[in-house]
Scaffold this motif. Structure first.
Motif, PDB file in Angstrom:
ATOM      1  N   VAL A  10      -8.772   3.976  11.266  1.00  0.00           N
ATOM      2  CA  VAL A  10      -7.490   3.582  10.679  1.00  0.00           C
ATOM      3  C   VAL A  10      -6.618   4.829  10.608  1.00  0.00           C
ATOM      4  N   VAL A  11      -5.411   4.729  11.145  1.00  0.00           N
ATOM      5  CA  VAL A  11      -4.516   5.889  11.211  1.00  0.00           C
ATOM      6  C   VAL A  11      -3.336   5.688  10.274  1.00  0.00           C
ATOM      7  N   ILE A  12      -3.048   6.728   9.476  1.00  0.00           N
ATOM      8  CA  ILE A  12      -1.896   6.708   8.558  1.00  0.00           C
ATOM      9  C   ILE A  12      -1.063   7.950   8.875  1.00  0.00           C
ATOM     10  N   PRO A  13      -0.100   7.850   9.800  1.00  0.00           N
ATOM     11  CA  PRO A  13       0.628   9.031  10.279  1.00  0.00           C
ATOM     12  C   PRO A  13       1.927   9.310   9.523  1.00  0.00           C
ATOM     13  N   SER A  14       1.964   9.012   8.244  1.00  0.00           N
ATOM     14  CA  SER A  14       3.215   9.063   7.479  1.00  0.00           C
ATOM     15  C   SER A  14       3.819  10.456   7.422  1.00  0.00           C
ATOM     16  N   ARG A  15       5.148  10.488   7.428  1.00  0.00           N
ATOM     17  CA  ARG A  15       5.857  11.744   7.172  1.00  0.00           C
ATOM     18  C   ARG A  15       5.926  12.027   5.669  1.00  0.00           C
ATOM     19  N   ASN A  16       5.965  10.975   4.893  1.00  0.00           N
ATOM     20  CA  ASN A  16       5.958  11.076   3.437  1.00  0.00           C
ATOM     21  C   ASN A  16       5.149   9.906   2.909  1.00  0.00           C
ATOM     22  N   GLU A  17       4.255  10.159   1.957  1.00  0.00           N
ATOM     23  CA  GLU A  17       3.433   9.084   1.403  1.00  0.00           C
ATOM     24  C   GLU A  17       3.114   9.425  -0.043  1.00  0.00           C
ATOM     25  N   PRO A  18       3.858   8.839  -0.995  1.00  0.00           N
ATOM     26  CA  PRO A  18       3.626   9.176  -2.398  1.00  0.00           C
ATOM     27  C   PRO A  18       2.224   8.830  -2.872  1.00  0.00           C
ATOM     28  N   PHE A  19       1.637   7.796  -2.317  1.00  0.00           N
ATOM     29  CA  PHE A  19       0.241   7.475  -2.641  1.00  0.00           C
ATOM     30  C   PHE A  19      -0.522   7.055  -1.388  1.00  0.00           C
ATOM     31  N   GLY A  20      -0.201   5.883  -0.841  1.00  0.00           N
ATOM     32  CA  GLY A  20      -0.873   5.423   0.367  1.00  0.00           C
ATOM     33  C   GLY A  20      -1.976   4.427   0.085  1.00  0.00           C
ATOM     34  N   LEU A  21      -1.598   3.193  -0.282  1.00  0.00           N
ATOM     35  CA  LEU A  21      -2.595   2.171  -0.601  1.00  0.00           C
ATOM     36  C   LEU A  21      -3.482   1.826   0.596  1.00  0.00           C
ATOM     37  N   VAL A  22      -2.971   1.994   1.811  1.00  0.00           N
ATOM     38  CA  VAL A  22      -3.785   1.697   2.999  1.00  0.00           C
ATOM     39  C   VAL A  22      -5.043   2.558   3.007  1.00  0.00           C
ATOM     40  N   LEU A  23      -4.944   3.760   2.476  1.00  0.00           N
ATOM     41  CA  LEU A  23      -6.128   4.626   2.391  1.00  0.00           C
ATOM     42  C   LEU A  23      -7.230   3.952   1.586  1.00  0.00           C
ATOM     43  N   LEU A  24      -6.895   3.439   0.409  1.00  0.00           N
ATOM     44  CA  LEU A  24      -7.903   2.781  -0.421  1.00  0.00           C
ATOM     45  C   LEU A  24      -8.413   1.502   0.228  1.00  0.00           C
ATOM     46  N   GLU A  25      -7.542   0.795   0.930  1.00  0.00           N
ATOM     47  CA  GLU A  25      -7.970  -0.425   1.612  1.00  0.00           C
ATOM     48  C   GLU A  25      -8.964  -0.111   2.718  1.00  0.00           C
ATOM     49  N   ALA A  26      -8.666   0.935   3.499  1.00  0.00           N
ATOM     50  CA  ALA A  26      -9.584   1.330   4.571  1.00  0.00           C
ATOM     51  C   ALA A  26     -10.913   1.813   4.000  1.00  0.00           C
ATOM     52  N   TRP A  27     -10.850   2.623   2.959  1.00  0.00           N
ATOM     53  CA  TRP A  27     -12.097   3.095   2.326  1.00  0.00           C
ATOM     54  C   TRP A  27     -12.894   1.928   1.763  1.00  0.00           C
ATOM     55  N   SER A  28     -12.227   0.949   1.198  1.00  0.00           N
ATOM     56  CA  SER A  28     -12.932  -0.207   0.644  1.00  0.00           C
ATOM     57  C   SER A  28     -13.721  -0.942   1.728  1.00  0.00           C
ATOM     58  N   ALA A  29     -13.209  -0.905   2.962  1.00  0.00           N
ATOM     59  CA  ALA A  29     -13.896  -1.509   4.104  1.00  0.00           C
ATOM     60  C   ALA A  29     -14.839  -0.520   4.789  1.00  0.00           C
ATOM     61  N   GLU A  30     -15.007   0.667   4.168  1.00  0.00           N
ATOM     62  CA  GLU A  30     -15.899   1.714   4.695  1.00  0.00           C
ATOM     63  C   GLU A  30     -15.454   2.191   6.073  1.00  0.00           C
ATOM     64  N   LYS A  31     -14.125   2.347   6.233  1.00  0.00           N
ATOM     65  CA  LYS A  31     -13.579   2.767   7.507  1.00  0.00           C
ATOM     66  C   LYS A  31     -13.107   4.221   7.462  1.00  0.00           C
ATOM     67  N   CYS A  32     -13.276   4.888   8.575  1.00  0.00           N
ATOM     68  CA  CYS A  32     -12.794   6.263   8.711  1.00  0.00           C
ATOM     69  C   CYS A  32     -11.275   6.269   8.782  1.00  0.00           C
ATOM     70  N   VAL A  33     -10.667   7.228   8.122  1.00  0.00           N
ATOM     71  CA  VAL A  33      -9.216   7.350   8.085  1.00  0.00           C
ATOM     72  C   VAL A  33      -8.790   8.687   8.675  1.00  0.00           C
ATOM     73  N   VAL A  34      -7.819   8.633   9.571  1.00  0.00           N
ATOM     74  CA  VAL A  34      -7.122   9.829  10.058  1.00  0.00           C
ATOM     75  C   VAL A  34      -5.718   9.745   9.488  1.00  0.00           C
ATOM     76  N   ALA A  35      -5.355  10.703   8.636  1.00  0.00           N
ATOM     77  CA  ALA A  35      -4.103  10.592   7.883  1.00  0.00           C
ATOM     78  C   ALA A  35      -3.349  11.910   7.840  1.00  0.00           C
TER      79      ALA A  35
END
Length: 380
Positions: free
Chosen positions: A282-307
């Motif tokens: 799961v890729v989160i290429p944000s220029r600005n991200e005050p929190f990033g709920l997608v991160l928690l969603e990906a982690w909840s599914a036990e997925k690797c995140v590149v952010a």
């Protein structure tokens, strides 16, 4: 904290008008407050009758306006009118406002015990750039004014807290960090990844790279497309699914004509869960991200995140422990994706450790206990 009566003012919710992650965060906050024996009334937009869901009492209005600022001012007036009909005889103990949209309502009710949560800023939503168009100035002005008149202020990350203190001169002693949370079981599903991939025309063993979010400058989807060009030079079997809509969609599709990228647009939650659990990265290429709920969603599914190494993503990811942090540029993003695609065993381990961090730090119950602590400091 003893049982109290709380009013939420938020322009979106999970059960009516839903725009982005704010709906998820505010709705789950409200429902967890109810689980902890508090009464919550949620004033928001919608064209449906008032209803009670999971103990939260929702009150809907249908605002109008020539532009977003007029629209939100009209929404605020309607919210306050509804609020006053429910404010007696048992007056509300705390009034909780979310982001700039209901700041006009905060203005009308500023004599009460008020708390304002910043989920982002207009400055951040524009990629850490100051805009000179009138809407930017109006919205930024409301964000400043809300921080000035609210009795207490919270932000969803330390980065955002520092941002609002710097931009809007919110005193340090008035502002604290209350992070977002997640319901992890909602994002983990037992599916056949090969079957899901096949439904998108992807070979079961081909690496699936997933992006979900608004297709806007802040979220960096253009950086991802350029990164994929480099990834495909390294791994010709890599496939990408981009889920979401936004102003940049046509531009991105034109840029990706020669790339294995499938723009699927808006997808329902059920399909998102299938894709999330089938993805390899799961890729989160944000220029600005005050929190990033997608991160928690990906982690909840036990997925690797590149952010991207920005904001709440930078704060919450432990590099090479539960995710890969990359620079805000295509070369760095491509490196992170390629590394994880080449090391699926390592990617899997990072995802599992991400889930462990969710269970330690990002469950709604403990987070709402911190929030009620902030409520108590409103009247301290």
């Amino acid at each position: 904290m003893e049982s109290c009566k709380v009013a939420f003012f938020c322009w979106e919710s999970l059960y009516a008008e839903r725009v982005g992650g704010l709906a998820n965060a505010a709705t789950n906050l409200a429902e967890t407050l109810v689980k902890q024996n508090h009464e919550v009334h949620y004033f928001t937009r919608g064209s449906i009758p008032d209803q009670t869901i999971n103990g939260v009492q929702y009150h809907y209005c249908r605002p109008y306006g020539q532009n977003i600022v007029e629209y939100c001012n009209d929404m605020s007036k309607a919210m306050v009118s509804q609020f006053r009909t429910h404010d007696s005889p048992g007056k509300f103990d705390f009034l909780h406002f979310h982001d700039w949209h209901p700041v006009q309502a905060l203005h009308y009710l500023q004599d009460r015990n008020t708390i304002l949560t910043y989920h982002s800023t207009e400055y951040g939503r524009n990629g850490n750039q100051f805009g000179d168009w009138w809407e930017f100035r109006e919205i930024s002005g409301k964000e400043w004014y809300g921080g000035l008149i609210a009795k207490r202020v919270t932000a969803v990350s330390a980065t955002l807290r520092n941002e609002v203190m710097t931009l809007y001169n919110v005193p340090e002693e008035k502002c604290e960090v209350i992070p977002n949370g997640i319901v992890p079981r909602a994002y983990r599903a037992s599916i056949d990844p090969g079957e899901v991939k096949a439904s998108y025309g992807i070979h079961p063993y081909a690496p699936l790279i997933l992006f979900i979010g608004r297709l806007v400058y802040q979220k960096g989807p253009d950086l991802l497309i350029e990164a994929i060009r480099k990834v495909c030079q390294h791994r010709g079997d890599a496939k990408v699914v981009v889920a979401g809509t936004g102003d940049m969609r046509q531009f991105l599709q034109d840029r990706a004509k020669d790339l294995p990228v499938n723009f699927v647009g808006y997808i329902p939650d059920s399909e998102y869960i299938r894709l999330l659990n089938a993805a390899d990265v799961v890729v989160i290429p944000s220029r600005n991200e005050p929190f990033g709920l997608v991160l928690l969603e990906a982690w909840s599914a036990e997925k690797c995140v590149v952010a991207s190494n920005v904001g709440g993503l930078s704060e919450n990811i432990d590099a090479f422990v539960n995710g890969i942090k990359v620079g805000v540029d295509p070369d760095s993003i491509a490196w992170g994706i390629s590394t994880m695609v080449d090391e699926p065993w390592n990617a899997g381990a990072l995802g599992i450790r991400g889930r462990n961090k969710v269970d330690r730090l990002f469950l709604w119950g403990p987070i709402v206990q911190r929030l009620t602590g902030a409520y108590s400091r409103v009247v301290a």
